[in-house]
Write a protein that holds these residues in place. Structure first.
Motif, PDB file in Angstrom:
ATOM      1  N   PHE A 121      20.755   3.123  11.823  1.00  0.00           N
ATOM      2  CA  PHE A 121      18.956   2.887  11.849  1.00  0.00           C
ATOM      3  C   PHE A 121      18.821   3.058   9.709  1.00  0.00           C
ATOM      4  O   PHE A 121      19.710   3.384   9.703  1.00  0.00           O
ATOM      5  N   SER A 122      17.911   1.766   9.436  1.00  0.00           N
ATOM      6  CA  SER A 122      18.010   2.152   8.099  1.00  0.00           C
ATOM      7  C   SER A 122      16.139   2.333   8.100  1.00  0.00           C
ATOM      8  O   SER A 122      15.496   1.360   8.753  1.00  0.00           O
ATOM      9  N   ILE A 123      15.963   3.182   7.688  1.00  0.00           N
ATOM     10  CA  ILE A 123      14.449   2.771   7.215  1.00  0.00           C
ATOM     11  C   ILE A 123      14.017   1.985   6.152  1.00  0.00           C
ATOM     12  O   ILE A 123      14.898   2.501   4.388  1.00  0.00           O
ATOM     13  N   PRO A 124      13.214   1.434   5.766  1.00  0.00           N
ATOM     14  CA  PRO A 124      13.209   0.358   4.213  1.00  0.00           C
ATOM     15  C   PRO A 124      12.751   1.397   3.286  1.00  0.00           C
ATOM     16  O   PRO A 124      12.062   2.402   3.559  1.00  0.00           O
ATOM     17  N   SER A 125      12.547   1.065   2.612  1.00  0.00           N
ATOM     18  CA  SER A 125      11.875   1.686   0.902  1.00  0.00           C
ATOM     19  C   SER A 125      10.864   1.163   0.870  1.00  0.00           C
ATOM     20  O   SER A 125      10.041   0.899   1.678  1.00  0.00           O
ATOM     21  N   PHE A 126       9.636   2.226   0.328  1.00  0.00           N
ATOM     22  CA  PHE A 126       8.715   1.647   0.227  1.00  0.00           C
ATOM     23  C   PHE A 126       8.114   0.462  -0.392  1.00  0.00           C
ATOM     24  O   PHE A 126       7.617   0.305   0.380  1.00  0.00           O
ATOM     25  N   ARG A 127       8.671   0.317  -1.159  1.00  0.00           N
ATOM     26  CA  ARG A 127       8.764  -0.368  -2.358  1.00  0.00           C
ATOM     27  C   ARG A 127       8.721  -1.773  -1.331  1.00  0.00           C
ATOM     28  O   ARG A 127       8.152  -2.440  -1.122  1.00  0.00           O
ATOM     29  N   ASP A 128       9.532  -1.758   0.083  1.00  0.00           N
ATOM     30  CA  ASP A 128       9.098  -2.936   0.791  1.00  0.00           C
ATOM     31  C   ASP A 128       8.526  -2.997   1.914  1.00  0.00           C
ATOM     32  O   ASP A 128       8.592  -4.122   3.159  1.00  0.00           O
ATOM     33  N   THR A 129       6.986  -2.059   1.923  1.00  0.00           N
ATOM     34  CA  THR A 129       6.674  -1.540   2.969  1.00  0.00           C
ATOM     35  C   THR A 129       4.938  -2.730   2.669  1.00  0.00           C
ATOM     36  O   THR A 129       4.614  -2.829   1.925  1.00  0.00           O
ATOM     37  N   ALA A 130       4.651  -2.590   3.567  1.00  0.00           N
ATOM     38  CA  ALA A 130       3.208  -3.448   4.030  1.00  0.00           C
ATOM     39  C   ALA A 130       2.108  -2.103   3.161  1.00  0.00           C
ATOM     40  O   ALA A 130       1.582  -3.027   2.740  1.00  0.00           O
ATOM     41  N   ALA A 131       2.694  -1.191   2.939  1.00  0.00           N
ATOM     42  CA  ALA A 131       1.675  -0.099   2.875  1.00  0.00           C
ATOM     43  C   ALA A 131       2.151  -0.303   0.975  1.00  0.00           C
ATOM     44  O   ALA A 131       0.298  -0.917   0.542  1.00  0.00           O
ATOM     45  N   PHE A 132       2.688  -0.313   0.761  1.00  0.00           N
ATOM     46  CA  PHE A 132       3.021  -0.546  -1.069  1.00  0.00           C
ATOM     47  C   PHE A 132       2.595  -1.804  -1.307  1.00  0.00           C
ATOM     48  O   PHE A 132       1.777  -2.740  -2.258  1.00  0.00           O
ATOM     49  N   GLU A 133       2.609  -3.213  -0.623  1.00  0.00           N
ATOM     50  CA  GLU A 133       2.564  -4.210  -0.945  1.00  0.00           C
ATOM     51  C   GLU A 133       0.895  -4.749  -0.972  1.00  0.00           C
ATOM     52  O   GLU A 133      -0.018  -5.145  -2.033  1.00  0.00           O
ATOM     53  N   TRP A 134      -0.278  -3.794  -0.349  1.00  0.00           N
ATOM     54  CA  TRP A 134      -1.237  -4.200  -0.547  1.00  0.00           C
ATOM     55  C   TRP A 134      -2.061  -2.886  -1.076  1.00  0.00           C
ATOM     56  O   TRP A 134      -2.289  -3.251  -2.353  1.00  0.00           O
ATOM     57  N   ILE A 135      -0.840  -1.947  -2.377  1.00  0.00           N
ATOM     58  CA  ILE A 135      -1.160  -1.545  -2.518  1.00  0.00           C
ATOM     59  C   ILE A 135      -1.019  -1.936  -4.328  1.00  0.00           C
ATOM     60  O   ILE A 135      -2.233  -1.750  -5.086  1.00  0.00           O
ATOM     61  N   SER A 136      -0.242  -2.867  -4.315  1.00  0.00           N
ATOM     62  CA  SER A 136       0.569  -3.871  -5.401  1.00  0.00           C
ATOM     63  C   SER A 136      -0.891  -4.681  -5.464  1.00  0.00           C
ATOM     64  O   SER A 136      -1.114  -4.708  -6.652  1.00  0.00           O
ATOM     65  N   SER A 137      -1.331  -5.446  -4.327  1.00  0.00           N
ATOM     66  CA  SER A 137      -1.892  -6.133  -4.400  1.00  0.00           C
ATOM     67  C   SER A 137      -3.517  -5.695  -4.213  1.00  0.00           C
ATOM     68  O   SER A 137      -4.537  -6.403  -5.565  1.00  0.00           O
ATOM     69  N   HIS A 138      -3.687  -4.559  -3.816  1.00  0.00           N
ATOM     70  CA  HIS A 138      -5.170  -4.224  -4.578  1.00  0.00           C
ATOM     71  C   HIS A 138      -5.765  -3.499  -6.064  1.00  0.00           C
ATOM     72  O   HIS A 138      -6.609  -4.101  -6.061  1.00  0.00           O
ATOM     73  N   TYR A 139      -4.263  -2.926  -6.333  1.00  0.00           N
ATOM     74  CA  TYR A 139      -4.773  -2.205  -7.587  1.00  0.00           C
ATOM     75  C   TYR A 139      -3.299  -2.903  -8.756  1.00  0.00           C
ATOM     76  O   TYR A 139      -3.831  -1.982  -9.904  1.00  0.00           O
ATOM     77  N   GLY A 140      -3.249  -3.771  -8.041  1.00  0.00           N
ATOM     78  CA  GLY A 140      -2.174  -4.920  -9.571  1.00  0.00           C
ATOM     79  C   GLY A 140      -1.380  -3.742 -10.217  1.00  0.00           C
ATOM     80  O   GLY A 140      -0.865  -4.476 -11.278  1.00  0.00           O
ATOM     81  N   LEU A 141      -0.696  -3.124  -9.182  1.00  0.00           N
ATOM     82  CA  LEU A 141       0.900  -2.783  -9.398  1.00  0.00           C
ATOM     83  C   LEU A 141       1.912  -3.071  -9.672  1.00  0.00           C
ATOM     84  O   LEU A 141       2.081  -3.532  -8.389  1.00  0.00           O
ATOM     85  N   THR A 142       2.918  -2.972 -10.740  1.00  0.00           N
ATOM     86  CA  THR A 142       4.106  -3.268  -9.996  1.00  0.00           C
ATOM     87  C   THR A 142       4.955  -1.678  -9.868  1.00  0.00           C
ATOM     88  O   THR A 142       4.147  -0.740 -10.049  1.00  0.00           O
ATOM     89  N   TRP A 143       5.906  -1.999  -8.601  1.00  0.00           N
ATOM     90  CA  TRP A 143       6.640  -1.030  -8.595  1.00  0.00           C
ATOM     91  C   TRP A 143       6.767   0.024  -9.739  1.00  0.00           C
ATOM     92  O   TRP A 143       7.292   1.145  -9.459  1.00  0.00           O
ATOM     93  N   GLU A 144       7.371  -0.638 -10.622  1.00  0.00           N
ATOM     94  CA  GLU A 144       7.909   0.212 -11.416  1.00  0.00           C
ATOM     95  C   GLU A 144       6.776   1.266 -12.412  1.00  0.00           C
ATOM     96  O   GLU A 144       6.595   2.454 -12.470  1.00  0.00           O
ATOM     97  N   ALA A 145       5.417   0.775 -11.931  1.00  0.00           N
ATOM     98  CA  ALA A 145       4.139   1.803 -12.754  1.00  0.00           C
ATOM     99  C   ALA A 145       3.302   2.477 -11.614  1.00  0.00           C
ATOM    100  O   ALA A 145       3.280   3.367 -11.990  1.00  0.00           O
ATOM    101  N   PHE A 146       4.024   1.860 -10.397  1.00  0.00           N
ATOM    102  CA  PHE A 146       3.120   3.109  -9.070  1.00  0.00           C
ATOM    103  C   PHE A 146       4.575   3.882  -9.046  1.00  0.00           C
ATOM    104  O   PHE A 146       4.143   4.677  -8.676  1.00  0.00           O
TER     105      PHE A 146
END
Length: 190
Positions: A121-146
Protein backbone atom coordinates in the motif's frame (compact mmCIF):
# COMPACT_ATOMS: atom_id res chain seq x y z
CA UNK A 1 8.21 -12.77 29.59
CA UNK A 2 5.58 -10.56 31.14
CA UNK A 3 3.58 -8.27 28.88
CA UNK A 4 3.11 -5.47 31.41
CA UNK A 5 5.68 -3.49 33.36
CA UNK A 6 6.43 -4.14 37.00
CA UNK A 7 8.04 -1.94 39.63
CA UNK A 8 11.38 -3.58 38.74
CA UNK A 9 11.30 -4.11 34.95
CA UNK A 10 9.71 -3.03 31.72
CA UNK A 11 7.33 -5.52 30.17
CA UNK A 12 7.45 -7.01 26.68
CA UNK A 13 5.14 -4.39 25.14
CA UNK A 14 7.14 -1.41 26.47
CA UNK A 15 10.36 -3.06 25.25
CA UNK A 16 8.81 -3.70 21.84
CA UNK A 17 7.79 -0.05 21.50
CA UNK A 18 11.20 1.18 22.73
CA UNK A 19 13.43 -0.99 20.56
CA UNK A 20 11.26 -0.84 17.43
CA UNK A 21 11.08 2.96 17.68
CA UNK A 22 14.82 3.18 18.34
CA UNK A 23 15.70 0.91 15.40
CA UNK A 24 13.37 2.77 13.01
CA UNK A 25 14.56 6.20 14.21
CA UNK A 26 18.25 5.33 13.88
CA UNK A 27 17.61 3.47 10.61
CA UNK A 28 15.91 6.56 9.18
CA UNK A 29 19.03 8.57 10.05
CA UNK A 30 21.36 6.05 8.45
CA UNK A 31 19.32 6.03 5.25
CA UNK A 32 19.03 9.81 4.95
CA UNK A 33 22.73 10.33 5.64
CA UNK A 34 23.51 7.73 2.99
CA UNK A 35 21.48 9.82 0.54
CA UNK A 36 23.14 13.06 1.68
CA UNK A 37 26.70 11.73 1.57
CA UNK A 38 26.60 9.34 -1.40
CA UNK A 39 23.74 10.39 -3.68
CA UNK A 40 22.28 13.45 -5.33
CA UNK A 41 19.11 13.90 -3.26
CA UNK A 42 17.50 15.74 -6.20
CA UNK A 43 18.06 12.79 -8.53
CA UNK A 44 15.22 10.37 -9.32
CA UNK A 45 17.63 7.57 -8.32
CA UNK A 46 17.48 8.83 -4.74
CA UNK A 47 13.68 8.49 -4.45
CA UNK A 48 13.58 4.73 -3.71
CA UNK A 49 16.23 5.18 -1.03
CA UNK A 50 14.47 8.22 0.42
CA UNK A 51 11.28 6.13 0.43
CA UNK A 52 12.96 3.82 2.96
CA UNK A 53 13.62 6.89 5.13
CA UNK A 54 9.96 7.88 4.81
CA UNK A 55 8.72 4.35 5.62
CA UNK A 56 10.87 4.26 8.76
CA UNK A 57 9.68 7.75 9.74
CA UNK A 58 6.03 6.78 9.30
CA UNK A 59 6.69 3.67 11.41
CA UNK A 60 8.13 5.85 14.21
CA UNK A 61 5.12 8.16 13.95
CA UNK A 62 2.65 5.26 13.94
CA UNK A 63 4.22 3.74 17.06
CA UNK A 64 4.40 6.89 19.18
CA UNK A 65 0.70 7.26 20.03
CA UNK A 66 0.15 3.65 21.20
CA UNK A 67 3.49 3.87 22.98
CA UNK A 68 2.42 6.98 24.88
CA UNK A 69 -0.99 5.49 25.70
CA UNK A 70 0.69 2.34 27.01
CA UNK A 71 3.11 4.43 29.07
CA UNK A 72 0.23 6.36 30.64
CA UNK A 73 -1.85 3.23 31.33
CA UNK A 74 0.86 0.87 32.57
CA UNK A 75 2.87 1.14 35.76
CA UNK A 76 6.38 2.54 35.32
CA UNK A 77 9.35 0.88 36.99
CA UNK A 78 10.60 2.62 40.11
CA UNK A 79 13.22 5.30 39.68
CA UNK A 80 16.74 4.13 40.53
CA UNK A 81 18.52 5.62 43.51
CA UNK A 82 19.38 9.25 42.85
CA UNK A 83 18.48 12.80 43.71
CA UNK A 84 15.13 14.43 42.97
CA UNK A 85 16.92 16.69 40.46
CA UNK A 86 18.34 13.68 38.60
CA UNK A 87 14.89 12.12 38.42
CA UNK A 88 13.32 15.33 37.14
CA UNK A 89 16.05 15.66 34.49
CA UNK A 90 15.61 12.02 33.44
CA UNK A 91 11.84 12.43 33.12
CA UNK A 92 12.30 15.68 31.15
CA UNK A 93 14.76 13.94 28.83
CA UNK A 94 12.29 11.11 28.25
CA UNK A 95 9.51 13.54 27.39
CA UNK A 96 11.97 15.33 25.09
CA UNK A 97 12.52 12.03 23.30
CA UNK A 98 8.77 11.58 22.95
CA UNK A 99 8.59 15.10 21.54
CA UNK A 100 11.17 14.12 18.91
CA UNK A 101 9.25 10.93 18.13
CA UNK A 102 6.25 13.13 17.35
CA UNK A 103 7.92 16.17 15.75
CA UNK A 104 10.28 14.39 13.37
CA UNK A 105 7.72 12.07 11.71
CA UNK A 106 5.09 14.83 11.64
CA UNK A 107 7.33 17.44 10.00
CA UNK A 108 8.83 14.75 7.77
CA UNK A 109 5.44 13.65 6.49
CA UNK A 110 3.84 17.05 6.03
CA UNK A 111 7.01 18.36 4.36
CA UNK A 112 7.28 15.54 1.82
CA UNK A 113 5.69 15.98 -1.57
CA UNK A 114 5.92 12.34 -2.65
CA UNK A 115 3.88 9.32 -1.55
CA UNK A 116 5.37 6.79 0.86
CA UNK A 117 5.31 3.36 -0.75
CA UNK A 118 5.11 0.39 1.61
CA UNK A 119 4.94 -2.13 -1.24
CA UNK A 120 1.46 -3.47 -0.49
CA UNK A 121 0.00 0.00 0.00
CA UNK A 122 1.00 3.60 -0.33
CA UNK A 123 0.39 6.66 1.83
CA UNK A 124 -0.31 9.73 -0.28
CA UNK A 125 1.94 12.72 0.10
CA UNK A 126 0.64 15.45 2.35
CA UNK A 127 0.48 17.69 -0.72
CA UNK A 128 -2.21 15.34 -2.14
CA UNK A 129 -4.43 15.29 0.95
CA UNK A 130 -7.64 17.15 1.74
CA UNK A 131 -5.82 18.67 4.73
CA UNK A 132 -3.29 20.43 2.51
CA UNK A 133 -6.01 21.42 0.06
CA UNK A 134 -7.87 23.08 2.95
CA UNK A 135 -4.70 24.84 4.20
CA UNK A 136 -3.90 25.98 0.68
CA UNK A 137 -7.37 27.32 -0.03
CA UNK A 138 -7.80 29.03 3.35
CA UNK A 139 -4.35 30.56 3.60
CA UNK A 140 -3.48 30.94 -0.08
CA UNK A 141 -0.31 28.89 0.25
CA UNK A 142 1.37 27.09 -2.60
CA UNK A 143 3.05 23.77 -1.84
CA UNK A 144 6.46 25.41 -2.13
CA UNK A 145 5.56 28.17 0.35
CA UNK A 146 4.10 25.63 2.78
CA UNK A 147 6.79 22.98 2.48
CA UNK A 148 9.90 25.18 2.81
CA UNK A 149 9.51 26.20 6.49
CA UNK A 150 8.38 22.68 7.45
CA UNK A 151 11.55 21.31 5.84
CA UNK A 152 13.66 23.88 7.71
CA UNK A 153 12.22 22.71 11.04
CA UNK A 154 12.62 19.01 10.15
CA UNK A 155 16.21 19.43 8.98
CA UNK A 156 17.24 21.74 11.84
CA UNK A 157 15.83 19.49 14.55
CA UNK A 158 17.21 16.39 12.85
CA UNK A 159 20.66 17.86 12.34
CA UNK A 160 21.17 19.86 15.53
CA UNK A 161 18.83 18.59 18.26
CA UNK A 162 17.83 14.97 17.75
CA UNK A 163 21.33 13.53 17.71
CA UNK A 164 22.20 15.32 20.95
CA UNK A 165 19.10 14.07 22.72
CA UNK A 166 19.62 10.50 21.49
CA UNK A 167 23.31 10.49 22.42
CA UNK A 168 22.42 11.89 25.87
CA UNK A 169 19.86 9.09 26.32
CA UNK A 170 22.39 6.40 25.36
CA UNK A 171 25.12 7.98 27.50
CA UNK A 172 22.79 8.12 30.50
CA UNK A 173 21.88 4.43 30.09
CA UNK A 174 25.58 3.50 29.85
CA UNK A 175 26.42 5.73 32.84
CA UNK A 176 23.83 3.92 34.93
CA UNK A 177 25.14 0.54 33.76
CA UNK A 178 28.91 1.15 34.00
CA UNK A 179 29.27 3.79 36.72
CA UNK A 180 26.23 3.49 38.94
CA UNK A 181 25.97 -0.26 38.32
CA UNK A 182 22.20 -0.17 38.70
CA UNK A 183 19.54 -1.90 36.60
CA UNK A 184 18.37 1.07 34.50
CA UNK A 185 19.78 -0.39 31.28
CA UNK A 186 19.17 -4.07 31.95
CA UNK A 187 15.50 -3.64 32.80
CA UNK A 188 14.89 -2.38 29.25
CA UNK A 189 16.98 -5.04 27.50
CA UNK A 190 15.08 -7.79 25.68
Amino acid sequence: MQLKNSAQRFGALAKFFHWTSAAAFIGAYIVVYYVIWFMDDESPDALPVLNIHWVLGVLVGALVLPRLVWRLLDVQPDDPPGSALEHRLAHAAHWGLYGLLILMPLTGYIGTGAPTDFGLFSIPSFRDTAAFEWISSHYGLTWEAFEAPIDVVHHFVGKWIAWGVVVLHIAAALFHHRVRKDDVLTRMLP
